[in-house]
Design a protein around this motif. Structure first.
Motif, mmCIF file in Angstrom:
data_model
loop_
_atom_site.group_PDB
_atom_site.id
_atom_site.type_symbol
_atom_site.label_atom_id
_atom_site.label_comp_id
_atom_site.label_asym_id
_atom_site.label_seq_id
_atom_site.Cartn_x
_atom_site.Cartn_y
_atom_site.Cartn_z
ATOM 1 N N PRO A 43 -50.382 -31.067 38.361
ATOM 2 C CA PRO A 43 -50.320 -32.050 37.277
ATOM 3 C C PRO A 43 -50.416 -31.343 35.924
ATOM 4 N N TRP A 44 -49.418 -31.520 35.065
ATOM 5 C CA TRP A 44 -49.373 -30.791 33.796
ATOM 6 C C TRP A 44 -50.261 -31.429 32.720
ATOM 7 N N ASP A 45 -50.783 -32.622 33.028
ATOM 8 C CA ASP A 45 -51.567 -33.344 32.025
ATOM 9 C C ASP A 45 -53.052 -33.384 32.371
ATOM 10 N N ASN A 46 -53.495 -32.549 33.320
ATOM 11 C CA ASN A 46 -54.897 -32.664 33.725
ATOM 12 C C ASN A 46 -55.824 -31.854 32.819
ATOM 13 N N LYS A 47 -57.108 -32.015 33.043
ATOM 14 C CA LYS A 47 -58.134 -31.416 32.179
ATOM 15 C C LYS A 47 -58.075 -29.895 32.196
ATOM 16 N N ASP A 48 -57.767 -29.293 33.345
ATOM 17 C CA ASP A 48 -57.729 -27.832 33.433
ATOM 18 C C ASP A 48 -56.667 -27.238 32.514
ATOM 19 N N VAL A 49 -55.513 -27.903 32.433
ATOM 20 C CA VAL A 49 -54.441 -27.434 31.552
ATOM 21 C C VAL A 49 -54.894 -27.472 30.096
ATOM 22 N N LEU A 50 -55.536 -28.579 29.709
ATOM 23 C CA LEU A 50 -55.971 -28.754 28.321
ATOM 24 C C LEU A 50 -57.094 -27.786 27.976
ATOM 25 N N LYS A 51 -58.000 -27.567 28.918
ATOM 26 C CA LYS A 51 -59.079 -26.615 28.681
ATOM 27 C C LYS A 51 -58.538 -25.189 28.596
ATOM 28 N N GLY A 52 -57.512 -24.908 29.386
ATOM 29 C CA GLY A 52 -56.887 -23.587 29.322
ATOM 30 C C GLY A 52 -56.271 -23.338 27.955
ATOM 31 N N TYR A 53 -55.621 -24.359 27.417
ATOM 32 C CA TYR A 53 -55.061 -24.263 26.061
ATOM 33 C C TYR A 53 -56.167 -23.993 25.043
ATOM 34 N N GLU A 54 -57.267 -24.735 25.155
ATOM 35 C CA GLU A 54 -58.350 -24.560 24.189
ATOM 36 C C GLU A 54 -58.963 -23.165 24.285
ATOM 37 N N ARG A 55 -59.147 -22.676 25.485
ATOM 38 C CA ARG A 55 -59.697 -21.322 25.641
ATOM 39 C C ARG A 55 -58.764 -20.281 25.030
ATOM 40 N N ALA A 56 -57.476 -20.501 25.199
ATOM 41 C CA ALA A 56 -56.498 -19.540 24.691
ATOM 42 C C ALA A 56 -56.461 -19.508 23.169
ATOM 43 N N ARG A 57 -56.739 -20.642 22.528
ATOM 44 C CA ARG A 57 -56.526 -20.709 21.086
ATOM 45 C C ARG A 57 -57.800 -20.749 20.254
ATOM 46 N N ARG A 58 -58.845 -21.339 20.751
ATOM 47 C CA ARG A 58 -60.016 -21.539 19.891
ATOM 48 C C ARG A 58 -60.626 -20.211 19.427
ATOM 49 N N THR A 59 -60.812 -19.274 20.336
ATOM 50 C CA THR A 59 -61.411 -17.987 19.975
ATOM 51 C C THR A 59 -60.516 -17.219 19.019
ATOM 52 N N ASP A 60 -59.219 -17.211 19.299
ATOM 53 C CA ASP A 60 -58.277 -16.489 18.447
ATOM 54 C C ASP A 60 -58.240 -17.095 17.046
ATOM 55 N N ASN A 61 -58.217 -18.421 16.970
ATOM 56 C CA ASN A 61 -58.212 -19.079 15.666
ATOM 57 C C ASN A 61 -59.495 -18.799 14.897
ATOM 58 N N LEU A 62 -60.617 -18.850 15.613
ATOM 59 C CA LEU A 62 -61.898 -18.582 14.964
ATOM 60 C C LEU A 62 -61.960 -17.153 14.446
ATOM 61 N N LEU A 63 -61.398 -16.223 15.194
ATOM 62 C CA LEU A 63 -61.361 -14.824 14.761
ATOM 63 C C LEU A 63 -60.548 -14.682 13.483
ATOM 64 N N MET A 64 -59.378 -15.308 13.443
ATOM 65 C CA MET A 64 -58.536 -15.217 12.250
ATOM 66 C C MET A 64 -59.204 -15.889 11.055
ATOM 67 N N MET A 65 -59.809 -17.053 11.268
ATOM 68 C CA MET A 65 -60.478 -17.761 10.186
ATOM 69 C C MET A 65 -61.641 -16.936 9.632
ATOM 70 N N SER A 66 -62.423 -16.337 10.533
ATOM 71 C CA SER A 66 -63.580 -15.545 10.122
ATOM 72 C C SER A 66 -63.148 -14.271 9.403
ATOM 73 N N ALA A 67 -62.065 -13.658 9.869
ATOM 74 C CA ALA A 67 -61.557 -12.452 9.213
ATOM 75 C C ALA A 67 -61.109 -12.756 7.792
ATOM 76 N N MET A 68 -60.408 -13.884 7.611
ATOM 77 C CA MET A 68 -59.964 -14.267 6.273
ATOM 78 C C MET A 68 -61.156 -14.577 5.370
ATOM 79 N N ASP A 69 -62.188 -15.204 5.925
ATOM 80 C CA ASP A 69 -63.380 -15.508 5.132
ATOM 81 C C ASP A 69 -64.111 -14.226 4.724
ATOM 82 N N ALA A 70 -64.233 -13.299 5.659
ATOM 83 C CA ALA A 70 -64.908 -12.040 5.347
ATOM 84 C C ALA A 70 -64.168 -11.300 4.243
ATOM 85 N N PHE A 71 -62.867 -11.307 4.328
ATOM 86 C CA PHE A 71 -62.040 -10.653 3.325
ATOM 87 C C PHE A 71 -62.188 -11.355 1.977
ATOM 88 N N TYR A 72 -62.111 -12.676 2.020
ATOM 89 C CA TYR A 72 -62.175 -13.491 0.804
ATOM 90 C C TYR A 72 -63.528 -13.329 0.101
#
Length: 389
Positions: free
Chosen positions: A322-351
């Motif tokens: 099932p492409w719409d189940n919770k595991d798929v959505l959680k997998g997306y969040e794991r893939a993106r949340r850490t990476d986004n937070l890293l980029m946001m924090s890097a820009m803040d540190a620089f700024y």
């Protein structure tokens, strides 16, 4: 009630691209957007809203078969990126160092959106709802049900929120955010330039905030002036000639002579959703995160969200799951949340690092830039990451 596999709320660059990506996988898609993308007119003045489209984002747009249409309109490729606070700390990144012909393109947002919409509007799996907004949301274990501003109802297995920083869907789904205001604003200034189109984008760091240059076609450019809200308000009150004088007095001499054509401004804020999914609601782009625009990463990390979500859905379909189940959505969040937070924090540190008034901190940050400029391996890795490679 109309039923779809996926409803996408927000038809901007990120929303339109995820809608087209999923439609190409055979899913039925509804796109809800308040305003039709504006017509692209190359004879009109440049729009103030432009984006630095990275190599990674370019790859996505090529996969969607819209890139050729985009670059047939106005666009400005750039090969180099420079940053400095003082002459001895000048640091320059070059596409040649990562064996690429360019680092990215400066393109008007509406050009990208219009190109994707042209393909969306003719797609058999897509239905567009223009001029509408979502007024109510109810979801259960099987689907999301929404009501539109025209009282129409529709349902879908997934509801994707790509409706911007002030996302209505995020609020209706009761997803909170963390963040802060930077107590600064950014002024966008379109100018006619003394020099022909350049192949470099640069940022000159000052205690008040960066002064940035984005090349546009021919003798035009987009400037970004970061400063306090009061200063930006005062600059907005100037006529074009007065603002031209202020720009020439404040920006580096390498800018040359300019003439102001148009101007606008927006406050700088950071927001990060506490989660990227709630039940069958999924956040992408600015609905999930807003980042300091210092390095032009906003829409690029939004396109990374699109890639990750589509990859997880496609993988589930290929495996017969099932492409719409919770595991798929959680997998997306794991893939993106850490990476986004890293980029946001890097820009803040620089700024914040460049805003610190301490003489010792200034000495250290300039020494850091000087060292980085002489460390090709570090420069190459940082450049590949920023380019989405």
């Amino acid at each position: 009630m109309q039923k779809f596999d996926v409803i996408v709320v927000g038809g901007g660059m990120v929303g339109a691209s995820v809608a087209l990506s999923l439609a190409e996988q055979g899913l039925t898609i509804a796109v809800i957007e308040k305003q039709q993308p504006s017509h692209v007119d190359d004879s009109a003045p440049y729009n103030l809203r432009v984006s630095a489209i990275s190599l990674g984002s370019e790859q996505l747009l090529k996969q969607l078969d819209v890139w050729q249409h985009i670059v047939s309109q106005r666009h400005a490729p750039y090969r180099k990126l420079a940053i400095w606070e003082s002459d001895y700390s000048y640091t320059e990144f070059d596409a040649a160092s990562i064996s690429q012909p360019h680092l990215g393109h400066i393109i008007e947002n509406h050009v990208i959106q219009h190109a994707i919409w042209q393909k969306l509007s003719g797609h058999n799996n897509v239905q567009l709802f223009v001029g509408e907004s979502v007024t109510a949301l109810v979801q259960d274990n099987k689907q999301c049900n929404i009501q539109l501003s025209n009282s129409e109802h529709m349902s879908a297995k997934l509801l994707l929120a790509a409706d911007g920083a002030h996302s209505t869907i995020r609020q209706l789904a009761n997803i909170g955010t963390t963040g802060w205001d930077y107590q600064q604003s950014a002024m966008l200034i379109n100018v006619e330039t003394e020099y022909e189109q350049q192949d470099i984008t640069w940022q000159y760091m000052t205690p008040q905030g960066p002064r940035a240059f984005l090349p546009l076609q021919h003798n035009q450019a987009s400037l970004v002036w970061y400063d306090s809200p009061d200063k930006i308000k005062q600059l907005l009150s100037l006529n074009n000639q007065q603002l031209t004088d202020a720009v020439e007095a404040t920006f580096p001499s390498r800018l040359g002579k300019v003439s102001v054509i148009d101007k606008g401004a927006f406050p700088l804020t950071r927001r990060h959703a506490n989660r990227y999914s709630q039940g069958r609601v999924v956040l992408l782009g600015d609905a999930a995160h807003t980042i300091n625009p210092l390095a032009g990463q906003g829409v690029n990390i939004g396109f990374k969200d699109v890639k990750a979500l589509v990859e997880h859905i496609v993988s589930a379909i290929a495996e017969g799951k099932p492409w719409d189940n919770k595991d798929v959505l959680k997998g997306y969040e794991r893939a993106r949340r850490t990476d986004n937070l890293l980029m946001m924090s890097a820009m803040d540190a620089f700024y914040f690092g460049f805003k610190h008034p301490s003489g010792v901190v200034k000495l250290l940050r300039n020494a850091g830039l000087a060292i980085a400029n002489k460390a090709p391996v570090i420069k190459e890795q940082a450049l590949k990451y920023a380019c989405g490679l």
